[in-house]
Design an enzyme around this catalytic site. Structure first.
Site, PDB file in Angstrom:
ATOM      1  N   ASP A  11       0.859  -1.186   0.000  1.00 54.69           N
ATOM      2  CA  ASP A  11       0.000   0.000   0.000  1.00 54.69           C
ATOM      3  C   ASP A  11       0.892   1.231   0.000  1.00 54.69           C
ATOM      4  O   ASP A  11       1.788   1.351   0.850  1.00 54.69           O
ATOM      5  CB  ASP A  11      -0.891   0.028   1.246  1.00 54.69           C
ATOM      6  N   ASP A 130     -13.485  -4.148  -2.349  1.00 55.99           N
ATOM      7  CA  ASP A 130     -13.385  -3.977  -0.899  1.00 55.99           C
ATOM      8  C   ASP A 130     -14.718  -4.387  -0.287  1.00 55.99           C
ATOM      9  O   ASP A 130     -15.705  -3.647  -0.350  1.00 55.99           O
ATOM     10  CB  ASP A 130     -13.043  -2.528  -0.552  1.00 55.99           C
TER      11      ASP A 130
END
Length: 257
Positions: A11, A130
């Site tokens: 990330d 997600d």
């Protein structure tokens, strides 16, 4: 049988690799290129880079580090973050990325998936989802703009419906990010992944929950996923990729050593 893949996830926020818990409270864990090089040497099959705040803030991945990563590693890698146009996708591929992943932009403009597939071929179009388990309604729901806690919002989509929709539109692969499990290292959500596997005809990557080597074995054996993505266990040295692959091989999981 196709070999299962081990995929470290990096990330990225403001040019650094970060990691949070359940998509919150991100802390810096290192620099992009050295971490990428380390994982390639350790035996990762592929890398995924998410610029986690790009979509929420109307930005796109910084192409400069994409090219630096491409110069340093010899394994495939995928990039995601704010890609909303064919031109933006073309640029990232030209700078060395092997795959493009889209998440929030696809929810805003589902036809983007079809346009990308028509232009570049479905083999390099990955959809990130997600997914959040909502206990109140006992259902899995898709969230958007999750890279910034303040910007995160609910969508109209139930996870299983969105999985079917993105396949119809031409995605080549799905990464299911299980938000409830993210960063807590309690194991992958086998139940949800198995549900998605039953309706997913493209390669499926499990994301969220890896804490032990046994968790990887379980998700490959029980949910039949094609790849397992993890972050904190690799960033913090809890699991060595080479040792993980030897363990999986010893447990009769098809894996590249």
């Amino acid at each position: 049988m196709l070999a299962k893949r081990i995929v470290p996830c990096l990330d990225v926020k403001d040019g650094k690799v970060v990691k949070g818990v359940q998509f919150r409270n991100h802390a810096i864990v290192g620099d992009i290129v050295p971490l990428a090089a380390r994982y390639a040497i350790e035996g990762a099959d592929e890398l995924v880079f998410y610029d986690i705040s790009a979509s929420a803030h109307g930005k796109v991945i910084d192409k400069s580090w994409v090219s630096r990563v491409a110069e340093q590693i010899d394994i495939p890698f995928c990039v995601a973050g704010g890609i909303k146009t064919l031109a933006q996708a073309r640029e990232k591929l030209a700078f060395g990325a092997d795959k493009i992943s889209i998440n929030s932009p696809a929810l805003t403009d589902p036809d983007l998936i079809s346009r990308l597939q028509d232009e570049f071929g479905r083999q390099c179009i990955v959809i990130g989802i997600d997914s959040f388990f909502d206990a109140a309604s006992n259902s899995y729901k898709v969230k958007q703009f999750t890279g910034d806690e303040a910007a995160t919002k609910d969508t109209q989509w139930y996870t299983q419906d969105w999985v079917e929709e993105v396949q119809k539109r031409g995605c080549g692969e799905i990464v299911l990010n299980v938000m409830n499990q993210d960063g807590v290292r309690g194991g992958y959500d086998i139940k949800q992944l198995s549900m998605v596997r039953s309706i997913c005809d493209v390669p499926l990557i499990a994301s969220g929950g890896a804490g032990t080597m046994a968790h990887f074995k379980d998700v490959f054996e029980q949910a039949k996923v094609d790849a397992a993505l993890a972050a904190s266990v690799f960033h913090k040295g809890i699991i060595d990729i080479g040792e993980l692959k030897q363990y999986l091989h010893a447990n009769n999981i098809a894996i590249r050593l």
